[in-house]
Design an enzyme around this catalytic site. Structure first.
Site, mmCIF file in Angstrom:
data_model
loop_
_atom_site.group_PDB
_atom_site.id
_atom_site.type_symbol
_atom_site.label_atom_id
_atom_site.label_comp_id
_atom_site.label_asym_id
_atom_site.label_seq_id
_atom_site.Cartn_x
_atom_site.Cartn_y
_atom_site.Cartn_z
ATOM 1 N N ASP A 21 -3.175 -2.032 -13.859
ATOM 2 C CA ASP A 21 -3.158 -3.034 -12.783
ATOM 3 C C ASP A 21 -2.776 -4.412 -13.328
ATOM 4 O OD1 ASP A 21 -3.433 -3.885 -10.173
ATOM 5 O OD2 ASP A 21 -5.593 -4.263 -10.351
ATOM 6 N N ASN A 69 -1.187 2.693 -2.021
ATOM 7 C CA ASN A 69 -0.010 1.863 -2.339
ATOM 8 C C ASN A 69 1.161 2.114 -1.385
ATOM 9 O OD1 ASN A 69 -0.618 2.014 -5.930
ATOM 10 N ND2 ASN A 69 -1.167 0.388 -4.501
HETATM 11 C C1 IPE Z 1 -4.742 0.620 -8.321
HETATM 12 O O1 IPE Z 1 -4.243 -0.676 -8.255
HETATM 13 C C2 IPE Z 1 -3.613 1.608 -8.240
HETATM 14 C C3 IPE Z 1 -2.713 1.627 -9.382
HETATM 15 C C4 IPE Z 1 -2.831 0.928 -10.494
HETATM 16 C C5 IPE Z 1 -1.613 2.529 -9.252
HETATM 17 P P1 IPE Z 1 -4.193 -1.478 -6.883
HETATM 18 O O2 IPE Z 1 -3.657 -2.822 -7.201
HETATM 19 O O3 IPE Z 1 -3.467 -0.700 -5.858
HETATM 20 O O4 IPE Z 1 -5.735 -1.542 -6.488
HETATM 21 P P2 IPE Z 1 -6.512 -2.490 -5.474
HETATM 22 O O5 IPE Z 1 -5.716 -2.493 -4.206
HETATM 23 O O6 IPE Z 1 -6.559 -3.854 -6.091
HETATM 24 O O7 IPE Z 1 -7.851 -1.882 -5.349
HETATM 25 C C1 IPE Z 2 -0.325 -2.277 -10.557
HETATM 26 O O1 IPE Z 2 -0.007 -3.614 -10.445
HETATM 27 C C2 IPE Z 2 0.844 -1.376 -10.248
HETATM 28 C C3 IPE Z 2 0.724 -0.664 -8.975
HETATM 29 C C4 IPE Z 2 -0.314 -0.665 -8.199
HETATM 30 C C5 IPE Z 2 1.859 0.128 -8.577
HETATM 31 P P1 IPE Z 2 -0.135 -4.389 -9.073
HETATM 32 O O2 IPE Z 2 1.190 -4.320 -8.375
HETATM 33 O O3 IPE Z 2 -1.270 -3.896 -8.266
HETATM 34 O O4 IPE Z 2 -0.395 -5.858 -9.577
HETATM 35 P P2 IPE Z 2 -1.390 -6.917 -8.939
HETATM 36 O O5 IPE Z 2 -2.742 -6.290 -8.887
HETATM 37 O O6 IPE Z 2 -0.842 -7.256 -7.588
HETATM 38 O O7 IPE Z 2 -1.315 -8.052 -9.891
HETATM 39 MG MG MG Z 3 -3.229 -4.453 -8.209
#
Ligand code: IPE
Ligand code: IPE
Ligand code: MG
Length: 248
Positions: A21, A69
Protein backbone atom coordinates in the site's frame (compact mmCIF):
# COMPACT_ATOMS: atom_id res chain seq x y z
CA UNK A 1 24.15 -16.57 20.66
CA UNK A 2 26.45 -13.78 21.81
CA UNK A 3 25.82 -12.09 25.17
CA UNK A 4 23.53 -9.11 24.88
CA UNK A 5 22.32 -10.02 21.41
CA UNK A 6 18.56 -10.19 21.09
CA UNK A 7 17.28 -13.72 21.11
CA UNK A 8 16.21 -15.16 17.80
CA UNK A 9 13.03 -17.14 18.31
CA UNK A 10 12.07 -18.11 14.80
CA UNK A 11 13.53 -19.49 11.61
CA UNK A 12 12.98 -17.56 8.36
CA UNK A 13 9.23 -17.42 7.75
CA UNK A 14 7.88 -20.04 5.36
CA UNK A 15 5.14 -17.76 4.08
CA UNK A 16 5.23 -13.97 3.94
CA UNK A 17 2.18 -11.99 2.82
CA UNK A 18 2.37 -8.31 1.91
CA UNK A 19 -0.27 -5.58 1.55
CA UNK A 20 1.55 -3.34 -0.91
CA UNK A 21 0.00 0.00 0.00
CA UNK A 22 0.95 3.64 -0.47
CA UNK A 23 1.68 3.94 -4.21
CA UNK A 24 -0.87 6.70 -4.75
CA UNK A 25 0.34 8.88 -1.87
CA UNK A 26 3.95 8.31 -2.88
CA UNK A 27 3.14 9.76 -6.31
CA UNK A 28 0.93 12.57 -5.01
CA UNK A 29 3.71 13.69 -2.70
CA UNK A 30 5.86 14.10 -5.82
CA UNK A 31 3.05 15.92 -7.68
CA UNK A 32 2.77 13.08 -10.12
CA UNK A 33 -0.26 11.03 -11.19
CA UNK A 34 -1.15 7.99 -9.07
CA UNK A 35 -0.16 5.62 -11.87
CA UNK A 36 3.39 6.92 -11.59
CA UNK A 37 3.37 5.48 -8.07
CA UNK A 38 2.00 2.15 -9.27
CA UNK A 39 4.78 1.99 -11.89
CA UNK A 40 7.42 2.63 -9.24
CA UNK A 41 5.74 -0.03 -7.13
CA UNK A 42 6.45 -2.63 -9.80
CA UNK A 43 10.20 -2.14 -9.22
CA UNK A 44 9.65 -2.89 -5.54
CA UNK A 45 7.74 -6.04 -6.51
CA UNK A 46 10.71 -7.24 -8.58
CA UNK A 47 13.16 -6.58 -5.77
CA UNK A 48 11.04 -8.18 -3.06
CA UNK A 49 10.34 -11.32 -5.13
CA UNK A 50 14.04 -11.72 -5.80
CA UNK A 51 14.97 -11.17 -2.14
CA UNK A 52 12.31 -13.57 -0.89
CA UNK A 53 13.67 -16.23 -3.22
CA UNK A 54 17.24 -15.54 -2.07
CA UNK A 55 16.48 -15.93 1.61
CA UNK A 56 14.54 -19.14 1.18
CA UNK A 57 10.93 -18.11 1.68
CA UNK A 58 8.62 -20.84 0.37
CA UNK A 59 5.54 -18.75 -0.35
CA UNK A 60 5.31 -15.02 -0.99
CA UNK A 61 1.82 -13.55 -1.31
CA UNK A 62 1.44 -10.07 -2.74
CA UNK A 63 -1.85 -8.21 -2.50
CA UNK A 64 -1.96 -6.48 -5.86
CA UNK A 65 -5.66 -5.72 -6.40
CA UNK A 66 -8.60 -6.20 -4.06
CA UNK A 67 -12.26 -6.86 -4.85
CA UNK A 68 -12.86 -3.37 -3.44
CA UNK A 69 -10.29 -1.82 -5.80
CA UNK A 70 -12.75 -2.39 -8.69
CA UNK A 71 -14.52 0.69 -7.29
CA UNK A 72 -11.59 2.99 -8.20
CA UNK A 73 -11.80 5.35 -11.20
CA UNK A 74 -11.84 3.45 -14.50
CA UNK A 75 -8.63 5.15 -15.62
CA UNK A 76 -6.73 3.88 -12.58
CA UNK A 77 -8.17 0.36 -12.84
CA UNK A 78 -7.26 0.04 -16.51
CA UNK A 79 -3.79 1.49 -15.84
CA UNK A 80 -3.25 -1.12 -13.12
CA UNK A 81 -4.39 -3.91 -15.44
CA UNK A 82 -1.97 -2.73 -18.14
CA UNK A 83 0.87 -2.63 -15.63
CA UNK A 84 -0.01 -6.09 -14.37
CA UNK A 85 0.03 -7.51 -17.88
CA UNK A 86 3.38 -5.96 -18.75
CA UNK A 87 4.87 -7.06 -15.41
CA UNK A 88 3.84 -10.67 -16.06
CA UNK A 89 5.12 -10.59 -19.63
CA UNK A 90 8.46 -9.10 -18.64
CA UNK A 91 8.97 -11.39 -15.62
CA UNK A 92 8.15 -14.76 -17.13
CA UNK A 93 11.75 -15.64 -18.13
CA UNK A 94 13.16 -14.47 -14.80
CA UNK A 95 10.59 -16.48 -12.90
CA UNK A 96 11.44 -19.64 -14.79
CA UNK A 97 15.17 -19.01 -14.33
CA UNK A 98 14.72 -18.42 -10.59
CA UNK A 99 12.44 -21.46 -10.26
CA UNK A 100 9.48 -19.35 -9.07
CA UNK A 101 6.00 -20.67 -9.61
CA UNK A 102 3.10 -18.28 -10.11
CA UNK A 103 -0.23 -18.90 -8.44
CA UNK A 104 -3.21 -16.59 -8.45
CA UNK A 105 -5.56 -15.86 -5.53
CA UNK A 106 -8.85 -14.22 -6.42
CA UNK A 107 -11.66 -14.08 -8.90
CA UNK A 108 -9.79 -14.26 -12.19
CA UNK A 109 -13.04 -14.17 -14.16
CA UNK A 110 -13.40 -10.48 -13.39
CA UNK A 111 -10.04 -9.63 -14.97
CA UNK A 112 -9.86 -8.46 -18.60
CA UNK A 113 -9.38 -11.32 -21.06
CA UNK A 114 -5.92 -10.20 -22.21
CA UNK A 115 -4.68 -10.18 -18.59
CA UNK A 116 -6.23 -13.61 -17.97
CA UNK A 117 -4.51 -14.98 -21.08
CA UNK A 118 -1.07 -13.83 -19.87
CA UNK A 119 -1.80 -15.13 -16.36
CA UNK A 120 -2.72 -18.53 -17.77
CA UNK A 121 0.48 -18.60 -19.79
CA UNK A 122 2.74 -17.66 -16.85
CA UNK A 123 0.98 -20.09 -14.51
CA UNK A 124 1.38 -22.90 -17.07
CA UNK A 125 5.01 -22.14 -17.90
CA UNK A 126 6.07 -21.92 -14.24
CA UNK A 127 3.98 -24.86 -13.04
CA UNK A 128 6.96 -27.15 -12.50
CA UNK A 129 9.03 -24.52 -10.66
CA UNK A 130 9.61 -25.47 -7.03
CA UNK A 131 12.02 -22.87 -5.61
CA UNK A 132 9.26 -20.55 -4.37
CA UNK A 133 5.57 -19.95 -4.93
CA UNK A 134 4.54 -16.41 -5.76
CA UNK A 135 0.86 -15.89 -4.96
CA UNK A 136 -0.53 -12.82 -6.67
CA UNK A 137 -3.76 -11.74 -5.02
CA UNK A 138 -5.73 -10.22 -7.88
CA UNK A 139 -9.35 -9.27 -7.62
CA UNK A 140 -8.99 -10.89 -4.22
CA UNK A 141 -11.19 -10.46 -1.16
CA UNK A 142 -11.00 -12.62 1.96
CA UNK A 143 -14.75 -12.65 2.52
CA UNK A 144 -15.45 -13.48 -1.11
CA UNK A 145 -12.96 -16.35 -0.85
CA UNK A 146 -14.72 -17.70 2.24
CA UNK A 147 -18.13 -17.47 0.57
CA UNK A 148 -16.72 -19.48 -2.34
CA UNK A 149 -15.37 -22.13 0.04
CA UNK A 150 -18.66 -22.39 1.95
CA UNK A 151 -20.60 -22.77 -1.30
CA UNK A 152 -18.29 -25.52 -2.52
CA UNK A 153 -18.46 -27.35 0.82
CA UNK A 154 -22.26 -27.09 0.87
CA UNK A 155 -22.42 -28.50 -2.65
CA UNK A 156 -20.19 -31.44 -1.68
CA UNK A 157 -22.31 -32.12 1.41
CA UNK A 158 -25.47 -32.03 -0.66
CA UNK A 159 -23.97 -34.49 -3.15
CA UNK A 160 -22.96 -36.77 -0.30
CA UNK A 161 -19.24 -36.30 -0.95
CA UNK A 162 -18.73 -34.79 2.50
CA UNK A 163 -20.54 -35.11 5.82
CA UNK A 164 -21.26 -31.69 7.35
CA UNK A 165 -21.04 -33.21 10.87
CA UNK A 166 -17.36 -33.86 10.38
CA UNK A 167 -16.43 -30.62 8.65
CA UNK A 168 -13.35 -29.17 10.33
CA UNK A 169 -10.82 -26.41 9.85
CA UNK A 170 -8.85 -28.51 7.37
CA UNK A 171 -11.83 -28.64 4.98
CA UNK A 172 -12.20 -24.85 5.06
CA UNK A 173 -8.44 -24.34 4.52
CA UNK A 174 -8.51 -26.89 1.73
CA UNK A 175 -11.17 -24.96 -0.18
CA UNK A 176 -9.39 -21.61 -0.19
CA UNK A 177 -7.13 -20.30 -2.96
CA UNK A 178 -4.17 -21.13 -0.71
CA UNK A 179 -5.11 -24.81 -0.32
CA UNK A 180 -2.05 -26.93 0.45
CA UNK A 181 0.13 -23.95 1.38
CA UNK A 182 1.35 -23.07 4.88
CA UNK A 183 -0.46 -20.14 6.53
CA UNK A 184 1.39 -16.83 6.44
CA UNK A 185 3.87 -16.48 9.30
CA UNK A 186 4.45 -12.80 8.68
CA UNK A 187 2.04 -10.24 7.27
CA UNK A 188 3.53 -6.90 6.25
CA UNK A 189 1.55 -3.76 5.41
CA UNK A 190 3.35 -0.77 3.95
CA UNK A 191 1.91 2.74 3.61
CA UNK A 192 1.05 3.51 7.22
CA UNK A 193 -2.49 2.08 7.58
CA UNK A 194 -3.27 -0.41 10.32
CA UNK A 195 -5.90 -2.64 8.83
CA UNK A 196 -6.26 -5.87 6.85
CA UNK A 197 -8.48 -4.52 4.06
CA UNK A 198 -10.08 -7.91 3.47
CA UNK A 199 -6.76 -9.75 3.04
CA UNK A 200 -6.31 -13.44 4.00
CA UNK A 201 -8.88 -13.25 6.79
CA UNK A 202 -8.78 -16.97 7.52
CA UNK A 203 -5.13 -17.69 6.76
CA UNK A 204 -3.66 -14.81 8.78
CA UNK A 205 -5.21 -15.88 12.08
CA UNK A 206 -1.80 -16.38 13.70
CA UNK A 207 0.43 -14.33 11.42
CA UNK A 208 2.84 -11.89 13.02
CA UNK A 209 1.78 -8.41 11.89
CA UNK A 210 4.29 -5.80 10.77
CA UNK A 211 3.13 -2.32 9.88
CA UNK A 212 5.43 0.31 8.43
CA UNK A 213 4.94 3.93 7.37
CA UNK A 214 7.19 3.32 4.36
CA UNK A 215 5.22 3.54 1.14
CA UNK A 216 5.40 0.60 -1.19
CA UNK A 217 7.64 2.19 -3.89
CA UNK A 218 10.23 2.85 -1.15
CA UNK A 219 9.97 -0.65 0.30
CA UNK A 220 13.03 -2.41 -1.10
CA UNK A 221 15.43 -5.18 -0.14
CA UNK A 222 16.77 -3.54 3.03
CA UNK A 223 13.30 -2.62 4.33
CA UNK A 224 12.14 -6.16 3.65
CA UNK A 225 15.13 -7.63 5.49
CA UNK A 226 14.35 -5.31 8.43
CA UNK A 227 10.83 -6.75 8.57
CA UNK A 228 12.21 -10.30 8.45
CA UNK A 229 14.69 -9.44 11.20
CA UNK A 230 11.85 -8.16 13.41
CA UNK A 231 9.98 -11.38 12.78
CA UNK A 232 12.95 -13.52 13.79
CA UNK A 233 12.96 -11.84 17.21
CA UNK A 234 9.24 -12.19 17.90
CA UNK A 235 8.13 -14.88 20.29
CA UNK A 236 5.18 -16.75 18.82
CA UNK A 237 3.17 -18.36 21.59
CA UNK A 238 0.05 -19.71 19.87
CA UNK A 239 -1.89 -19.37 23.11
CA UNK A 240 0.74 -20.93 25.36
CA UNK A 241 2.84 -19.22 28.00
CA UNK A 242 6.32 -17.93 27.29
CA UNK A 243 7.80 -20.58 29.59
CA UNK A 244 6.01 -23.35 27.74
CA UNK A 245 7.34 -22.10 24.45
CA UNK A 246 10.95 -21.80 25.61
CA UNK A 247 10.76 -25.00 27.67
CA UNK A 248 12.24 -23.20 30.72
C1 IPE B 1 -5.31 -2.74 0.03
O1 IPE B 1 -5.02 -1.41 -0.20
C2 IPE B 1 -5.35 -3.50 -1.27
C3 IPE B 1 -4.07 -3.63 -1.94
C4 IPE B 1 -2.89 -3.23 -1.50
C5 IPE B 1 -4.13 -4.29 -3.21
P1 IPE B 1 -6.17 -0.31 -0.32
O2 IPE B 1 -5.50 0.99 -0.52
O3 IPE B 1 -7.15 -0.71 -1.35
O4 IPE B 1 -6.86 -0.41 1.11
P2 IPE B 1 -7.81 0.61 1.88
O5 IPE B 1 -8.86 1.03 0.89
O6 IPE B 1 -6.97 1.77 2.30
O7 IPE B 1 -8.33 -0.16 3.03
C1 IPE C 1 -1.68 0.23 -3.27
O1 IPE C 1 -1.47 1.59 -3.32
C2 IPE C 1 -1.91 -0.38 -4.63
C3 IPE C 1 -3.29 -0.79 -4.87
C4 IPE C 1 -4.25 -0.78 -4.00
C5 IPE C 1 -3.59 -1.28 -6.19
P1 IPE C 1 -2.66 2.63 -3.28
O2 IPE C 1 -3.06 2.93 -4.69
O3 IPE C 1 -3.77 2.16 -2.42
O4 IPE C 1 -1.95 3.88 -2.65
P2 IPE C 1 -2.56 4.89 -1.59
O5 IPE C 1 -3.02 4.08 -0.42
O6 IPE C 1 -3.68 5.61 -2.28
O7 IPE C 1 -1.42 5.77 -1.27
MG1 MG D 1 -4.12 2.39 -0.43
Amino acid sequence: MSVGAPEQHNPVPRHVAIIMDGNGRWAEQRHRPRLFGHKAGVDSVREIVETAREIGIEVLTLYAFSTENWGRPTFEVSGLMTLLKSYLQSELRTMVRNDVRLHCLGDQDRLPEDVRAVLRQVIAETSSCRGMTLNLALSYGGRCELVGAVRELARKCQQGLLDWNTLAEAEISGHLFTAGQPDPDLLIRTGGEHRLSNFLLWQASYAELYFTEIRWPDFRKQQFLDAIQTFLLRQRRFGQTGAQVTGE
